[in-house]
Motif scaffolding. Structure first.
Motif, PDB file in Angstrom:
ATOM      1  N   LYS A 179       0.831  -1.213   0.000  1.00  8.15           N
ATOM      2  CA  LYS A 179       0.000   0.000   0.000  1.00  8.15           C
ATOM      3  C   LYS A 179       0.861   1.257   0.000  1.00  8.15           C
ATOM      4  O   LYS A 179       0.567   2.231  -0.716  1.00  8.15           O
ATOM      5  CB  LYS A 179      -0.916  -0.007   1.220  1.00  8.15           C
ATOM      6  N   MET A 180       1.921   1.231   0.797  1.00  8.19           N
ATOM      7  CA  MET A 180       2.818   2.386   0.851  1.00  8.19           C
ATOM      8  C   MET A 180       3.481   2.623  -0.510  1.00  8.19           C
ATOM      9  O   MET A 180       3.572   3.772  -0.986  1.00  8.19           O
ATOM     10  CB  MET A 180       3.873   2.165   1.930  1.00  8.19           C
ATOM     11  N   MET A 181       3.938   1.553  -1.148  1.00  9.66           N
ATOM     12  CA  MET A 181       4.588   1.703  -2.447  1.00  9.66           C
ATOM     13  C   MET A 181       3.642   2.302  -3.475  1.00  9.66           C
ATOM     14  O   MET A 181       4.024   3.206  -4.239  1.00  9.66           O
ATOM     15  CB  MET A 181       5.089   0.334  -2.924  1.00  9.66           C
ATOM     16  N   ARG A 182       2.428   1.825  -3.505  1.00  7.24           N
ATOM     17  CA  ARG A 182       1.477   2.342  -4.485  1.00  7.24           C
ATOM     18  C   ARG A 182       1.107   3.793  -4.187  1.00  7.24           C
ATOM     19  O   ARG A 182       0.900   4.591  -5.116  1.00  7.24           O
ATOM     20  CB  ARG A 182       0.231   1.451  -4.510  1.00  7.24           C
ATOM     21  N   PHE A 183       1.029   4.121  -2.927  1.00  7.89           N
ATOM     22  CA  PHE A 183       0.756   5.508  -2.562  1.00  7.89           C
ATOM     23  C   PHE A 183       1.910   6.419  -2.985  1.00  7.89           C
ATOM     24  O   PHE A 183       1.689   7.482  -3.594  1.00  7.89           O
ATOM     25  CB  PHE A 183       0.522   5.599  -1.056  1.00  7.89           C
ATOM     26  N   ARG A 185       4.131   5.838  -5.270  1.00  7.92           N
ATOM     27  CA  ARG A 185       4.198   5.882  -6.726  1.00  7.92           C
ATOM     28  C   ARG A 185       3.169   6.861  -7.273  1.00  7.92           C
ATOM     29  O   ARG A 185       3.433   7.588  -8.239  1.00  7.92           O
ATOM     30  CB  ARG A 185       3.952   4.480  -7.280  1.00  7.92           C
ATOM     31  N   TYR A 186       2.008   6.898  -6.653  1.00  7.71           N
ATOM     32  CA  TYR A 186       0.959   7.793  -7.125  1.00  7.71           C
ATOM     33  C   TYR A 186       1.339   9.261  -6.935  1.00  7.71           C
ATOM     34  O   TYR A 186       1.088  10.095  -7.820  1.00  7.71           O
ATOM     35  CB  TYR A 186      -0.343   7.493  -6.389  1.00  7.71           C
ATOM     36  N   GLY A 191      12.310   8.568  -4.317  1.00  6.52           N
ATOM     37  CA  GLY A 191      13.358   8.199  -3.367  1.00  6.52           C
ATOM     38  C   GLY A 191      12.854   7.264  -2.284  1.00  6.52           C
ATOM     39  O   GLY A 191      13.428   6.200  -2.041  1.00  6.52           O
ATOM     40  N   VAL A 192      11.777   7.642  -1.617  1.00  8.15           N
ATOM     41  CA  VAL A 192      11.218   6.787  -0.565  1.00  8.15           C
ATOM     42  C   VAL A 192      10.618   5.531  -1.166  1.00  8.15           C
ATOM     43  O   VAL A 192      10.666   4.445  -0.575  1.00  8.15           O
ATOM     44  CB  VAL A 192      10.162   7.572   0.242  1.00  8.15           C
ATOM     45  N   TYR A 193      10.070   5.651  -2.369  1.00  8.10           N
ATOM     46  CA  TYR A 193       9.483   4.483  -3.051  1.00  8.10           C
ATOM     47  C   TYR A 193      10.508   3.375  -3.234  1.00  8.10           C
ATOM     48  O   TYR A 193      10.244   2.200  -2.956  1.00  8.10           O
ATOM     49  CB  TYR A 193       8.922   4.935  -4.396  1.00  8.10           C
ATOM     50  N   VAL A 194      11.708   3.728  -3.697  1.00  8.94           N
ATOM     51  CA  VAL A 194      12.755   2.724  -3.922  1.00  8.94           C
ATOM     52  C   VAL A 194      13.142   2.046  -2.608  1.00  8.94           C
ATOM     53  O   VAL A 194      13.400   0.839  -2.566  1.00  8.94           O
ATOM     54  CB  VAL A 194      13.973   3.370  -4.600  1.00  8.94           C
ATOM     55  N   LYS A 195      13.152   2.807  -1.521  1.00  6.86           N
ATOM     56  CA  LYS A 195      13.491   2.211  -0.225  1.00  6.86           C
ATOM     57  C   LYS A 195      12.478   1.148   0.169  1.00  6.86           C
ATOM     58  O   LYS A 195      12.849   0.062   0.650  1.00  6.86           O
ATOM     59  CB  LYS A 195      13.564   3.304   0.845  1.00  6.86           C
ATOM     60  N   TYR A 196      11.215   1.428  -0.036  1.00 13.67           N
ATOM     61  CA  TYR A 196      10.198   0.441   0.321  1.00 13.67           C
ATOM     62  C   TYR A 196      10.181  -0.729  -0.652  1.00 13.67           C
ATOM     63  O   TYR A 196       9.835  -1.856  -0.277  1.00 13.67           O
ATOM     64  CB  TYR A 196       8.827   1.107   0.395  1.00 13.67           C
ATOM     65  N   ALA A 411       4.661   0.369 -12.809  1.00  8.79           N
ATOM     66  CA  ALA A 411       5.628   1.189 -12.078  1.00  8.79           C
ATOM     67  C   ALA A 411       5.569   2.633 -12.542  1.00  8.79           C
ATOM     68  O   ALA A 411       6.451   3.429 -12.241  1.00  8.79           O
ATOM     69  CB  ALA A 411       7.038   0.642 -12.258  1.00  8.79           C
ATOM     70  N   GLU A 412       4.515   2.980 -13.274  1.00 10.94           N
ATOM     71  CA  GLU A 412       4.396   4.337 -13.788  1.00 10.94           C
ATOM     72  C   GLU A 412       4.000   5.287 -12.666  1.00 10.94           C
ATOM     73  O   GLU A 412       3.020   5.046 -11.957  1.00 10.94           O
ATOM     74  CB  GLU A 412       3.349   4.376 -14.897  1.00 10.94           C
ATOM     75  N   PHE A 413       4.758   6.359 -12.524  1.00 13.19           N
ATOM     76  CA  PHE A 413       4.436   7.339 -11.489  1.00 13.19           C
ATOM     77  C   PHE A 413       3.289   8.209 -11.985  1.00 13.19           C
ATOM     78  O   PHE A 413       3.249   8.618 -13.140  1.00 13.19           O
ATOM     79  CB  PHE A 413       5.660   8.179 -11.144  1.00 13.19           C
ATOM     80  N   GLY A 414       2.356   8.475 -11.060  1.00 12.77           N
ATOM     81  CA  GLY A 414       1.082   9.045 -11.452  1.00 12.77           C
ATOM     82  C   GLY A 414       1.034  10.547 -11.469  1.00 12.77           C
ATOM     83  O   GLY A 414       1.924  11.227 -11.947  1.00 12.77           O
ATOM     84  N   VAL A 415      -0.022  11.050 -10.868  1.00 13.15           N
ATOM     85  CA  VAL A 415      -0.398  12.441 -11.049  1.00 13.15           C
ATOM     86  C   VAL A 415       0.425  13.383 -10.211  1.00 13.15           C
ATOM     87  O   VAL A 415       0.166  14.575 -10.208  1.00 13.15           O
ATOM     88  CB  VAL A 415      -1.882  12.628 -10.677  1.00 13.15           C
ATOM     89  N   GLY A 416       1.400  12.874  -9.450  1.00 17.17           N
ATOM     90  CA  GLY A 416       2.110  13.684  -8.458  1.00 17.17           C
ATOM     91  C   GLY A 416       2.416  15.090  -8.904  1.00 17.17           C
ATOM     92  O   GLY A 416       1.804  16.049  -8.488  1.00 17.17           O
ATOM     93  N   GLY A 417       3.369  15.232  -9.830  1.00 12.14           N
ATOM     94  CA  GLY A 417       3.710  16.552 -10.320  1.00 12.14           C
ATOM     95  C   GLY A 417       4.196  17.475  -9.224  1.00 12.14           C
ATOM     96  O   GLY A 417       4.322  17.125  -8.069  1.00 12.14           O
TER      97      GLY A 417
END
Length: 739
Positions: A179-183, A185-186, A191-196, A411-417
């Protein structure tokens, strides 16, 4: 003072050395004075994002005055960043990065802090909206999303951190990390994503989940491109201690993924990754030495796919009921991918051991309200069968592998921007297709009146591949599962005595439940939440149609298999009559390949013929025109034929016809209270036909009659083949079958 021990902190407080409140107020006042002039605002902007982390850390202080001043300082940095560039993306990034370290490394923060920081920031954004400033609504909208994201991140971080380190909590730990990874990624926090990602990989490998570990590790590779002109900094904690080009790091990750996939015998996915890597060697790197090595490795993987028998894990539905479970589990159902060779008994013991005090619900029926709202813990475990969704087995749809059946975690990063637009969503495992309706004919294609006995949408696809590949896709790349339970309904419109066994068939209904999971298996977790559930009721005559057609397909599969065996026996007999064979001449040998449990229990249509020709005979042999027949595609060692003329008998003795004989015996010599005779008595009577027309089931009666007639023809053909290959020891049973 917050790092002092209890005694030292008490002494400092008595001596008046606690100046945290005064210091916080002085810092806040100084910062406000800077914002009074344009030059001071520029100075403040120069401290962003360097001071965001320290300000955020001060908000975790237990001192109320210091904590309030720190919130004001943090909000002021947000305002200053927004005034400069129209968003505060850098502040959000720094908050996420620093919060990760504070919670997971320094072990600060808890649920009370999460509520405090979210409420405090939300109030300040609401206050900002009331000011006479045209930018107020935009800042409030971005602030609302920022507070929501920060709250979600804190909630997930604290949940993962506070889970006990014992192995029994690994399922919850993996689910929370996913859940954390998907959040992350979204919202675009790489940086934190790769750690998880690497935390999940290490957890899977420690539990011997090599396939899931490889799929998780590939998510890191998907963030990279095949480029030689971009240098990546070292990540020593993850096994990359040196500077590397983006190509080299992605290559290293791909090779490690392939190693893990091969250890888990997921050769189909390993072949896909090796193919992509080989293309890059050929087109981008022009490294033909590595390309040759990769092609050789890929060849070995394909050889394992078609030549090595695999056992696929079973799947189980697990429901958690009762107030004794946490809100993350309470009232939810999951599908678990069992361990290697793990049956339902050991699986139940493993699940119950992980949830102390839980009791097992010993029924597949829906649980009652007394269980749902009880104060204890109740676990319901059911074995489920994967369903091949033929709608996704179409060329041109997303995915790779045969007919696009392989689907990888996005693994596509979403709407973050930078401005953080969009609504945050924790899970995105489902595709758009998962919202499609689940038709009954997809689950039970035998009920389609327009399809023949041997053709269904599933088999039309699966027959295009060999039996080993078919067995893989019957148990993998699936997110739809079924289980059934019998139910009885009285059939009143009958004149037969209540003691008549035919009444058992007239009253037996089946409740079939279809479960759709969030993710396809295998995925980056060993379980996936059930997101949809559909229940069908199959009438007694529908059960009869399914049973007859399923048996006919089983016989058709055996007919195709042993038709080639019969041809081999005839070829051996003809060769033996035409030419004397010396003891040094190779003999055709039948080597049956043991069926996997998945293929044995499958109700799919038969596979394509599995008799392959092995070119092992020497060209000089007089029997060079006679193929060396091998069941399953594995070359059999040559055996000398006896020159005494008993070659056909020897051939028959070497062929394992037991599966064929048992299936024929079950179809011809049905039990007294079952089989085709009882279906005729129950459903093909004039009385039942009248009632079926009233219930709009008349077409099912015709389907059943046609299915029985088709099965009779199939049995006749099978008996002809059985006559030609049955060994002498089983000849009496064959005579009994045809008698």
């Amino acid at each position: 003072m917050e790092r002092f021990g209890p005694l030292r902190a008490r002494v400092a407080h008595k001596l008046g050395a606690d100046v945290r409140g005064e210091g916080g107020e002085m810092l806040r006042t100084m910062w406000e004075h800077l914002s009074a002039t344009g030059e001071g605002k520029m100075v403040q902007a120069g401290f962003i994002p360097a001071l965001v982390g320290p300000f955020l850390q001060l908000t975790m202080s237990p001192h109320p005055v210091l904590r309030g001043a720190a919130v004001e300082l943090l909000f002021n940095t947000i305002e200053r960043e927004f005034e400069q560039v129209g968003h505060f993306g850098r502040v959000e990034v720094e908050c996420i990065e620093r919060m990760h370290r504070l919670v997971t490394v320094e072990l600060l923060g808890d649920e009370s802090y999460r509520r405090f920081i979210s409420d405090a920031l939300a109030r300040r954004f609401d206050t900002r909206r009331l000011l006479p400033d045209s930018s107020g609504p935009r800042l409030e909208a971005q602030g609302e999303r920022f507070v929501e994201r920060l709250d979600t991140f804190l909630d997930l971080s604290i949940t993962i951190r506070d889970l006990p380190p014992a192995d029994q909590h690994d399922d919850e730990r993996m689910a929370s990390i996913v859940k954390m990874m998907r959040f992350l990624r979204y919202i675009g926090r790489r940086g934190v994503y790769v750690k998880y990602v690497h935390k999940l990989v290490d957890l899977h490998i420690a539990n011997q989940n090599f396939i899931e570990g490889a799929l998780a590790l590939k998510l890191h590779a998907d963030l990279l491109e095949w480029r030689h002109d971009v240098a990546l900094e070292p990540l020593e904690a993850f096994g990359y201690p040196h500077w590397q080009s983006e190509f080299d790091r992605k290559e290293h990750i791909y090779i490690r993924c392939c190693d893990l996939l091969e250890r888990g015998q997921a050769w189909e996915r390993a072949a896909e990754m090796l193919s992509e890597l080989g293309c890059e060697y050929q087109r981008g790197a022009w490294d033909f030495w590595k390309l040759s090595e990769m092609l050789a490795r890929q060849s070995g993987v394909y050889a394992k796919i078609v030549g090595v028998e695999r056992y696929y894990p079973n799947y189980y539905r697990v429901g958690f009921y009762g107030k004794g479970f946490s809100t993350a589990l309470r009232g939810k159902e999951f599908v678990y991918r069992g361990g290697d060779w793990e049956k339902i008994g050991p699986f139940c013991e493993r699940v119950l051991s992980r949830y102390g005090g839980a009791s097992l619900v010993r029924s597949n029926a829906p649980v009652g309200m007394e269980v749902l709202h009880s104060a204890g813990k109740h676990v319901q475990i059911t074995s489920v069968k994967p369903v091949v969704d033929s709608r996704r087995w179409e060329t041109g749809k997303s995915g790779r592998g045969p007919l696009g059946a392989l689907h990888w975690e996005s693994a596509e990063f979403g709407v973050g921007g930078e401005d953080g637009g969009g609504e945050a969503a924790v899970g995105d495992g489902m595709s758009d297709d998962d919202e499609e309706e689940v038709p009954l004919l997809l689950i039970e294609p035998d009920l389609d009146p327009y399809l023949g006995t041997s053709i269904t949408p599933q088999t039309a696809v699966l027959d295009r591949v060999d039996e080993h590949t078919r067995a893989y896709y019957e148990s993998n790349e699936v997110n739809m599962f079924t289980f059934s339970r019998p139910i009885r309904k009285p059939f009143l419109a009958t004149s037969t005595p209540s003691s008549d066994p035919a009444n058992e068939f007239l009253e037996l209904w089946t409740e079939k439940t279809v479960l759709v999971t969030e993710d396809k298996f295998p995925c980056i977790s060993r379980r996936s939440e059930v997101v949809r559930s559909v229940t069908f009721e199959l009438s007694p005559i529908e059960n009869a149609v399914i049973a007859v057609r399923s048996k006919s397909r089983q016989l058709l599969e055996l007919e195709r298999r042993y038709a080639g065996v019969a041809e081999g026996a005839a070829a051996v007999k003809g060769s033996a009559q035409q030419q004397p064979v010396s003891a040094a001449t190779a003999q055709p040998v039948m080597t049956p390949t043991p069926a996997t449990p998945s293929s044995m229990s499958s109700s799919m249509a038969p596979t394509s013929p599995i008799i392959s020709v092995s070119p092992t005979l020497p060209p000089s042999s007089k029997l060079s025109a006679t193929p060396n027949y091998v069941v399953g595609g594995t070359p059999a060692p040559a055996q000398p034929l006896s020159p005494s003329g008993g070659s056909q008998q020897q051939f028959q003795q070497q062929v394992n016809v037991n599966p064929f004989t048992m299936a024929l015996n079950g179809a011809v010599d049905a039990p007294v209270n079952g089989g085709i005779p009882m279906y005729r008595r129950a459903f093909l009577t004039p009385e039942y036909r009248v009632e079926a027309e009233k219930m709009e089931r008349g077409h099912l009666v015709e389907m059943l009659q046609r299915a029985i007639e088709e099965q009779v023809e199939i049995i006749h053909r099978c008996l002809v083949i059985h006559e030609r290959i049955v060994p002498p020891s089983m000849r009496p049973l064959h005579e009994e079958l045809i008698g």
